[in-house]
Design an enzyme around this catalytic site. Sequence first.
Site, PDB file in Angstrom:
ATOM      1  N   GLY A 108      27.882 -19.005  13.702  1.00 32.10           N
ATOM      2  CA  GLY A 108      28.678 -19.248  14.902  1.00 32.10           C
ATOM      3  C   GLY A 108      29.373 -20.598  14.895  1.00 32.10           C
ATOM      4  O   GLY A 108      30.593 -20.703  15.062  1.00 32.10           O
ATOM      5  N   LYS A 144      18.760 -27.900  12.451  1.00 33.93           N
ATOM      6  CA  LYS A 144      17.338 -27.955  12.114  1.00 33.93           C
ATOM      7  C   LYS A 144      16.960 -27.177  10.869  1.00 33.93           C
ATOM      8  O   LYS A 144      17.402 -26.051  10.660  1.00 33.93           O
ATOM      9  CB  LYS A 144      16.531 -27.394  13.284  1.00 33.93           C
ATOM     10  CG  LYS A 144      16.530 -28.309  14.496  1.00 33.93           C
ATOM     11  CD  LYS A 144      15.611 -27.751  15.551  1.00 33.93           C
ATOM     12  CE  LYS A 144      15.419 -28.741  16.685  1.00 33.93           C
ATOM     13  NZ  LYS A 144      14.548 -28.183  17.713  1.00 33.93           N
ATOM     14  N   GLY A 194      23.776 -13.318  13.378  1.00 37.25           N
ATOM     15  CA  GLY A 194      22.416 -13.015  12.932  1.00 37.25           C
ATOM     16  C   GLY A 194      22.361 -12.215  11.638  1.00 37.25           C
ATOM     17  O   GLY A 194      21.545 -12.491  10.761  1.00 37.25           O
ATOM     18  N   ARG A 238      36.511  -9.036  17.703  1.00 36.47           N
ATOM     19  CA  ARG A 238      35.684  -7.916  17.243  1.00 36.47           C
ATOM     20  C   ARG A 238      36.431  -6.593  17.289  1.00 36.47           C
ATOM     21  O   ARG A 238      36.215  -5.718  16.440  1.00 36.47           O
ATOM     22  CB  ARG A 238      34.407  -7.833  18.086  1.00 36.47           C
ATOM     23  CG  ARG A 238      33.442  -8.934  17.706  1.00 36.47           C
ATOM     24  CD  ARG A 238      32.234  -9.006  18.602  1.00 36.47           C
ATOM     25  NE  ARG A 238      31.227  -9.859  17.967  1.00 36.47           N
ATOM     26  CZ  ARG A 238      30.177 -10.360  18.595  1.00 36.47           C
ATOM     27  NH1 ARG A 238      29.982 -10.116  19.883  1.00 36.47           N
ATOM     28  NH2 ARG A 238      29.322 -11.113  17.942  1.00 36.47           N
TER      29      ARG A 238
HETATM   30  P1  ADP Z   1      25.619 -22.146  12.647  1.00 36.71           P
HETATM   31  O1  ADP Z   1      25.807 -21.707  14.082  1.00 36.71           O
HETATM   32  O2  ADP Z   1      26.915 -22.199  11.895  1.00 36.71           O
HETATM   33  O3  ADP Z   1      24.558 -21.345  11.926  1.00 36.71           O
HETATM   34  P2  ADP Z   1      23.794 -24.242  13.410  1.00 36.71           P
HETATM   35  O4  ADP Z   1      23.666 -23.623  14.759  1.00 36.71           O
HETATM   36  O5  ADP Z   1      22.634 -24.165  12.505  1.00 36.71           O
HETATM   37  O6  ADP Z   1      25.105 -23.674  12.670  1.00 36.71           O
HETATM   38  O7  ADP Z   1      24.112 -25.800  13.549  1.00 36.71           O
HETATM   39  C1  ADP Z   1      25.176 -26.310  14.279  1.00 36.71           C
HETATM   40  C2  ADP Z   1      24.759 -27.495  15.110  1.00 36.71           C
HETATM   41  O8  ADP Z   1      24.201 -28.520  14.317  1.00 36.71           O
HETATM   42  C3  ADP Z   1      25.941 -28.093  15.825  1.00 36.71           C
HETATM   43  O9  ADP Z   1      25.732 -27.996  17.210  1.00 36.71           O
HETATM   44  C4  ADP Z   1      25.969 -29.557  15.363  1.00 36.71           C
HETATM   45  O10 ADP Z   1      26.312 -30.454  16.384  1.00 36.71           O
HETATM   46  C5  ADP Z   1      24.536 -29.757  14.929  1.00 36.71           C
HETATM   47  N1  ADP Z   1      24.415 -30.884  13.993  1.00 36.71           N
HETATM   48  C6  ADP Z   1      24.948 -31.013  12.769  1.00 36.71           C
HETATM   49  N2  ADP Z   1      24.650 -32.208  12.225  1.00 36.71           N
HETATM   50  C7  ADP Z   1      23.929 -32.892  13.139  1.00 36.71           C
HETATM   51  C8  ADP Z   1      23.324 -34.196  13.167  1.00 36.71           C
HETATM   52  N3  ADP Z   1      23.419 -35.034  12.136  1.00 36.71           N
HETATM   53  N4  ADP Z   1      22.646 -34.551  14.281  1.00 36.71           N
HETATM   54  C9  ADP Z   1      22.560 -33.688  15.324  1.00 36.71           C
HETATM   55  N5  ADP Z   1      23.102 -32.449  15.352  1.00 36.71           N
HETATM   56  C10 ADP Z   1      23.772 -32.049  14.270  1.00 36.71           C
HETATM   57 MG    MG Z   2      24.672 -22.140  15.860  1.00 38.10          MG
END
Ligand code: ADP
Ligand code: MG
Length: 399
Positions: free
Chosen positions: A357, A199, A380, A38
């Site tokens: 992240g 999710k 965010g 950063r």
């Molecule tokens: P970002 O931080 O880039 O926005 P997210 O926090 O939404 O991404 O998602 C990342 C998480 O999703 C990771 O911890 C990864 O392990 C999980 N993930 C991805 N695919 C699966 C899956 N098929 N089953 C369980 N967890 C998953």
């Molecule tokens: Mg995340």
Amino acid sequence: MSNFKTLDDLGDITGKVVLLRVDLNLPMKDGSATDVTRVEAVKPTILELADKGAKVLLLAHFGRPKGQRHSTMSTSFVQGDVEKVLGKEIMFIPEVMGPVVEQSIGILRDGDIGLLDNVRFWPGEEANDPEFAKGIAAHGDLYVNDAFSAAHRAHASTEGLAHYLPAYAGRAMEAELKALDAALGNPEAPVAAIVGGAKVSTKLDVLHNLVGRVQHLVIGGGMANTFLAAKGVDVGKSLCEHDLADTANRIMDEADHAGCTVHLPYDVVVAKEFAANPPSLRTSNVHEVAKDEMILDIGPLAVEALGDVLKTCRTLVWNGPLGAFETEPFDAATVSLAKTAAALTQDGSLISVAGGGDTVAALAQAGVKDDFTFVSTAGGAFLEWMEGKDLPGVAALTA
Ligand code: ADP
Ligand code: MG
């Protein structure tokens, strides 16, 4: 989005006091920063202003002190790290307004840099209290915002100050806004969006916004399970939000109407237990997942097909890994498609913008972080931008 002023619009600023909002909320361990990305991001802006002879006052938050002075959350803790990255000494100023700030400005010479204390020590910051913003603004001649990562908050230092001083985007903010505009604001079509992660429920607004803006929507990660289940596919004991079936179907309908193709995997990597290289590991057609298996990554055929889609696209925006990438070998799809996107970017056929992240961590793991057109570390703020929201800190600069 492009009608904001940048440092190119500054006239002579010799001797002027610049209030510069930066993100110095560094991850710390044992009193020093574990990652100074950063600081590196805002270094060009700080040095450019200092080189032009301004007195630069850094304004930042650090942790969540909730409107009270907190001895463990002073920005003085990052002073050493900032000095190291800048290669320059800076003056710590334990206030954000008042006589101490005024005296310090008197001591600073043209081109010197001061670091104000944690702006969140005062309740007026998060309340975006106009009196508080005016109190800070009284010490400066100009306001420069170089903290895109805080631009989704309408706080005094991220939004309020822009109303009381001539306001400019710093170099990091400028680069971020230009990249985001090229990815979703005014992108070259066809545009593909990859949305993955755990999710659907955390990314509903992202999906709703994207279906109306992109030609290809790729859904991966745990989110894909929810969409597959909504289409009647048995996903075994995969991570899946069964209660969101209607929502998923509605998003697919919206996409249909908007002429957006939704890509779901037709093969997946499954296992009976979630562990590194488990004995039960296998690749399966999505229709042949057993009751006691879970989907942990999208499969190699899906990755190949998605690579072909990217080859027809001019623009890619990516948030969320395609599988549980932290555990081997469920990073395979994410790493492989990231490499394809990076190669297309390097060939000049694709503009690629990614953020989030875990997404940034996954791209780093694939070794392609520097081969994308732009990788946002804003968290965010990046997600709210993907949701199509107006970011108050950006809106204030363009007003
Ligand atoms: P970002 O931080 O880039 O926005 P997210 O926090 O939404 O991404 O998602 C990342 C998480 O999703 C990771 O911890 C990864 O392990 C999980 N993930 C991805 N695919 C699966 C899956 N098929 N089953 C369980 N967890 C998953
Ligand atoms: Mg995340």
